[in-house]
Design a protein around this motif. Structure first.
Motif, PDB file in Angstrom:
ATOM      1  N   ARG A  37       0.856  -1.178   0.000  1.00 53.30           N
ATOM      2  CA  ARG A  37       0.000   0.000   0.000  1.00 53.30           C
ATOM      3  C   ARG A  37       0.897   1.235   0.000  1.00 53.30           C
ATOM      4  O   ARG A  37       1.977   1.244   0.593  1.00 53.30           O
ATOM      5  N   SER A  38       0.425   2.273  -0.631  1.00 49.47           N
ATOM      6  CA  SER A  38       1.166   3.533  -0.628  1.00 49.47           C
ATOM      7  C   SER A  38       0.971   4.217   0.726  1.00 49.47           C
ATOM      8  O   SER A  38       0.084   3.836   1.501  1.00 49.47           O
ATOM      9  N   PRO A  39       1.792   5.221   1.049  1.00 52.73           N
ATOM     10  CA  PRO A  39       1.605   5.948   2.321  1.00 52.73           C
ATOM     11  C   PRO A  39       0.192   6.491   2.477  1.00 52.73           C
ATOM     12  O   PRO A  39      -0.315   6.623   3.592  1.00 52.73           O
ATOM     13  N   ALA A  40      -0.456   6.749   1.337  1.00 51.41           N
ATOM     14  CA  ALA A  40      -1.829   7.269   1.413  1.00 51.41           C
ATOM     15  C   ALA A  40      -2.863   6.152   1.486  1.00 51.41           C
ATOM     16  O   ALA A  40      -4.067   6.421   1.544  1.00 51.41           O
ATOM     17  N   GLY A  41      -2.396   4.903   1.454  1.00 43.82           N
ATOM     18  CA  GLY A  41      -3.312   3.778   1.588  1.00 43.82           C
ATOM     19  C   GLY A  41      -3.806   3.195   0.283  1.00 43.82           C
ATOM     20  O   GLY A  41      -4.655   2.303   0.286  1.00 43.82           O
ATOM     21  N   TYR A  42      -3.246   3.673  -0.855  1.00 42.81           N
ATOM     22  CA  TYR A  42      -3.677   3.133  -2.137  1.00 42.81           C
ATOM     23  C   TYR A  42      -2.996   1.783  -2.419  1.00 42.81           C
ATOM     24  O   TYR A  42      -1.831   1.575  -2.051  1.00 42.81           O
ATOM     25  N   ARG A  43      -3.701   0.898  -3.094  1.00 43.98           N
ATOM     26  CA  ARG A  43      -3.159  -0.427  -3.400  1.00 43.98           C
ATOM     27  C   ARG A  43      -2.057  -0.348  -4.443  1.00 43.98           C
ATOM     28  O   ARG A  43      -2.173   0.400  -5.424  1.00 43.98           O
ATOM     29  N   LEU A  44      -1.044  -1.180  -4.243  1.00 50.54           N
ATOM     30  CA  LEU A  44       0.071  -1.269  -5.179  1.00 50.54           C
ATOM     31  C   LEU A  44       0.293  -2.739  -5.537  1.00 50.54           C
ATOM     32  O   LEU A  44       0.124  -3.632  -4.702  1.00 50.54           O
ATOM     33  N   TYR A  45       0.697  -2.992  -6.801  1.00 44.96           N
ATOM     34  CA  TYR A  45       0.835  -4.370  -7.304  1.00 44.96           C
ATOM     35  C   TYR A  45       2.181  -4.528  -7.998  1.00 44.96           C
ATOM     36  O   TYR A  45       2.636  -3.625  -8.727  1.00 44.96           O
ATOM     37  N   ASP A  46       2.806  -5.707  -7.818  1.00 46.33           N
ATOM     38  CA  ASP A  46       4.076  -5.967  -8.484  1.00 46.33           C
ATOM     39  C   ASP A  46       3.843  -6.766  -9.766  1.00 46.33           C
ATOM     40  O   ASP A  46       2.708  -7.010 -10.171  1.00 46.33           O
ATOM     41  N   HIS A  47       4.944  -7.211 -10.401  1.00 46.16           N
ATOM     42  CA  HIS A  47       4.845  -7.886 -11.697  1.00 46.16           C
ATOM     43  C   HIS A  47       4.099  -9.234 -11.573  1.00 46.16           C
ATOM     44  O   HIS A  47       3.462  -9.681 -12.513  1.00 46.16           O
ATOM     45  N   ARG A  48       4.190  -9.864 -10.391  1.00 45.28           N
ATOM     46  CA  ARG A  48       3.475 -11.123 -10.204  1.00 45.28           C
ATOM     47  C   ARG A  48       1.967 -10.895 -10.208  1.00 45.28           C
ATOM     48  O   ARG A  48       1.199 -11.742 -10.660  1.00 45.28           O
ATOM     49  N   ALA A  49       1.545  -9.745  -9.704  1.00 41.93           N
ATOM     50  CA  ALA A  49       0.120  -9.417  -9.732  1.00 41.93           C
ATOM     51  C   ALA A  49      -0.364  -9.217 -11.164  1.00 41.93           C
ATOM     52  O   ALA A  49      -1.508  -9.566 -11.503  1.00 41.93           O
ATOM     53  N   VAL A  50       0.515  -8.654 -12.002  1.00 42.54           N
ATOM     54  CA  VAL A  50       0.160  -8.495 -13.415  1.00 42.54           C
ATOM     55  C   VAL A  50      -0.102  -9.856 -14.047  1.00 42.54           C
ATOM     56  O   VAL A  50      -1.112 -10.081 -14.727  1.00 42.54           O
ATOM     57  N   ALA A  51       0.828 -10.806 -13.822  1.00 41.16           N
ATOM     58  CA  ALA A  51       0.671 -12.148 -14.382  1.00 41.16           C
ATOM     59  C   ALA A  51      -0.552 -12.848 -13.800  1.00 41.16           C
ATOM     60  O   ALA A  51      -1.290 -13.548 -14.503  1.00 41.16           O
ATOM     61  N   ARG A  52      -0.794 -12.642 -12.497  1.00 42.30           N
ATOM     62  CA  ARG A  52      -1.929 -13.281 -11.834  1.00 42.30           C
ATOM     63  C   ARG A  52      -3.252 -12.757 -12.406  1.00 42.30           C
ATOM     64  O   ARG A  52      -4.176 -13.526 -12.670  1.00 42.30           O
ATOM     65  N   LEU A  53      -3.333 -11.435 -12.585  1.00 42.62           N
ATOM     66  CA  LEU A  53      -4.561 -10.865 -13.139  1.00 42.62           C
ATOM     67  C   LEU A  53      -4.770 -11.332 -14.582  1.00 42.62           C
ATOM     68  O   LEU A  53      -5.902 -11.618 -14.992  1.00 42.62           O
ATOM     69  N   ASP A  54      -3.702 -11.418 -15.362  1.00 39.48           N
ATOM     70  CA  ASP A  54      -3.824 -11.927 -16.738  1.00 39.48           C
ATOM     71  C   ASP A  54      -4.432 -13.326 -16.746  1.00 39.48           C
ATOM     72  O   ASP A  54      -5.300 -13.638 -17.571  1.00 39.48           O
ATOM     73  N   LEU A  55      -3.967 -14.189 -15.820  1.00 38.08           N
ATOM     74  CA  LEU A  55      -4.485 -15.550 -15.755  1.00 38.08           C
ATOM     75  C   LEU A  55      -5.952 -15.553 -15.329  1.00 38.08           C
ATOM     76  O   LEU A  55      -6.775 -16.287 -15.894  1.00 38.08           O
ATOM     77  N   VAL A  56      -6.290 -14.746 -14.333  1.00 37.95           N
ATOM     78  CA  VAL A  56      -7.682 -14.668 -13.885  1.00 37.95           C
ATOM     79  C   VAL A  56      -8.587 -14.234 -15.028  1.00 37.95           C
ATOM     80  O   VAL A  56      -9.661 -14.817 -15.266  1.00 37.95           O
ATOM     81  N   LEU A  57      -8.172 -13.196 -15.762  1.00 35.72           N
ATOM     82  CA  LEU A  57      -8.975 -12.706 -16.872  1.00 35.72           C
ATOM     83  C   LEU A  57      -9.137 -13.773 -17.957  1.00 35.72           C
ATOM     84  O   LEU A  57     -10.215 -13.922 -18.549  1.00 35.72           O
ATOM     85  N   THR A  58      -8.071 -14.512 -18.222  1.00 38.75           N
ATOM     86  CA  THR A  58      -8.130 -15.582 -19.225  1.00 38.75           C
ATOM     87  C   THR A  58      -9.110 -16.673 -18.809  1.00 38.75           C
ATOM     88  O   THR A  58      -9.945 -17.119 -19.597  1.00 38.75           O
ATOM     89  N   LEU A  59      -9.007 -17.101 -17.539  1.00 39.79           N
ATOM     90  CA  LEU A  59      -9.886 -18.167 -17.060  1.00 39.79           C
ATOM     91  C   LEU A  59     -11.344 -17.718 -17.035  1.00 39.79           C
ATOM     92  O   LEU A  59     -12.248 -18.507 -17.336  1.00 39.79           O
ATOM     93  N   ARG A  60     -11.578 -16.464 -16.668  1.00 37.76           N
ATOM     94  CA  ARG A  60     -12.951 -15.955 -16.692  1.00 37.76           C
ATOM     95  C   ARG A  60     -13.483 -15.906 -18.123  1.00 37.76           C
ATOM     96  O   ARG A  60     -14.643 -16.224 -18.376  1.00 37.76           O
ATOM     97  N   ASP A  61     -12.612 -15.486 -19.065  1.00 39.89           N
ATOM     98  CA  ASP A  61     -13.022 -15.430 -20.459  1.00 39.89           C
ATOM     99  C   ASP A  61     -13.364 -16.812 -20.988  1.00 39.89           C
ATOM    100  O   ASP A  61     -14.220 -16.970 -21.866  1.00 39.89           O
ATOM    101  N   LEU A  62     -12.714 -17.852 -20.450  1.00 35.94           N
ATOM    102  CA  LEU A  62     -13.006 -19.231 -20.838  1.00 35.94           C
ATOM    103  C   LEU A  62     -14.241 -19.781 -20.137  1.00 35.94           C
ATOM    104  O   LEU A  62     -14.654 -20.915 -20.395  1.00 35.94           O
ATOM    105  N   GLY A  63     -14.805 -19.001 -19.218  1.00 36.53           N
ATOM    106  CA  GLY A  63     -16.057 -19.395 -18.600  1.00 36.53           C
ATOM    107  C   GLY A  63     -15.954 -20.009 -17.230  1.00 36.53           C
ATOM    108  O   GLY A  63     -16.969 -20.447 -16.669  1.00 36.53           O
TER     109      GLY A  63
END
Length: 313
Positions: A37-63
């Protein structure tokens, strides 16, 4: 990309092509948790989160549903197992959609009434056992006890549709129409009469043969005249008609007279019923057979020729 670089929720959305709302949705459900989280409390994501979200989106697109995705992401289930289960479910859905499409296509083509639509939907969604029973009932009503003799089993097999496990739209539409014909009492009676007529021209107890096949006799005797464009009422057709009636005489107690020609005309008119040819055409589509040769040209020519000669008397 630097593995220590952290991205805001908006940057993560841009990198994956998702909306901020979508990223927040999956993040709130723990599928793509923030790395920090940033000092102001905003969410922050690293490169693994990028890959994780890509996989989630792919699996959702597959139903896949969220519960299945969570188990895959948490390594509770292997992705291959989840994919296999989902593929099987999709196969069922695809079959259902094909059935619906087949029914709707027939409804649209015919301009069917609500009652006809209900009937077609029922026929399209029969189980394999129900389909077999429907056809067995039809064949028994049409051919059972018709005096066909030892060849009846072969005839029944040749008239039995075998809808494949994964039929295409054309086969499904053909099945719906064929099943309607098979349930039609009028068509059952028509086929039964044709079978009785054919059996009556054979020696009792003998199987069907080409020698007794009226359709084959008509085709052999008249097809050349049809191809040559000879008018059925013309004098040029006289020898063709004479050959036809002589070739059919054995089917009518060996007679070639006015009465046998009248009976021949009656049988040919029955054979020329379009429902008979339609059933055979639909059967070929369902079973993946070559389309049957149409007998309508030679039957129509023969009928016109016999009628013309009957009117001369």
């Amino acid at each position: 990309m630097n593995g220590h670089t952290l991205h805001s929720i908006g940057e993560l959305a841009r990198r994956t092509g998702a909306t901020v709302k979508t990223v927040r949705f999956y993040s709130d459900r723990g599928l793509v948790p923030p790395t920090d989280r940033s000092p102001a409390g905003y969410r922050l994501y690293d490169h693994r989160a990028v890959a994780r979200l890509d996989l989630v989106l792919t699996l959702r697109d597959l139903g896949l549903d969220l519960a299945a995705i969570r188990k895959v992401m948490d390594r509770e289930l292997p992705l291959s197992e989840v994919a296999a289960t989902h593929a099987e479910a999709l196969d069922v859905q695809i079959r259902v959609l094909r059935l619906r499409r087949a029914v709707l296509s027939v409804v649209a083509r015919r301009g069917a009434t609500p009652e006809e639509t209900h009937l077609m939907h029922r026929l399209a969604t029969l189980t394999e056992a129900q389909r077999r029973r429907l056809i067995a009932d039809f064949l028994d009503a049409a051919l059972g006890g018709a005096g066909i003799g030892p060849g009846v089993e072969g005839i029944m097999r040749s008239m039995t549709p075998q809808l494949p496990d994964d039929p295409d739209a054309e086969q499904l539409q053909a099945w719906v129409e064929l099943a309607e014909l098979a349930e039609d009492p009028g068509f059952r009676a028509h086929v039964r009469q044709l079978a009785r007529d054919e059996a009556a021209g054979r020696t009792p107890g003998t199987p069907p043969s080409r020698h007794d096949d009226l359709a084959a006799i008509v085709r052999d005797r008249t097809a050349p005249a049809v191809a040559a464009g000879i008018e059925p009422a013309s004098r040029r057709a006289d020898p063709v008609v004479a050959a036809l009636t002589a070739g059919c005489a054995h089917l009518f107690e060996g007679r070639d007279d006015a009465e046998s020609r009248r009976r021949l005309l009656t049988r040919l008119e029955a054979m020329n019923d379009p429902r008979r040819e339609r059933y055979l055409a639909l059967l070929a589509v369902i079973n993946g057979w070559p389309g049957p040769e149409s007998l309508h040209p030679v039957l129509g020519w023969s009928i016109d020729a016999l009628r013309a000669r009957g009117s001369r008397r």
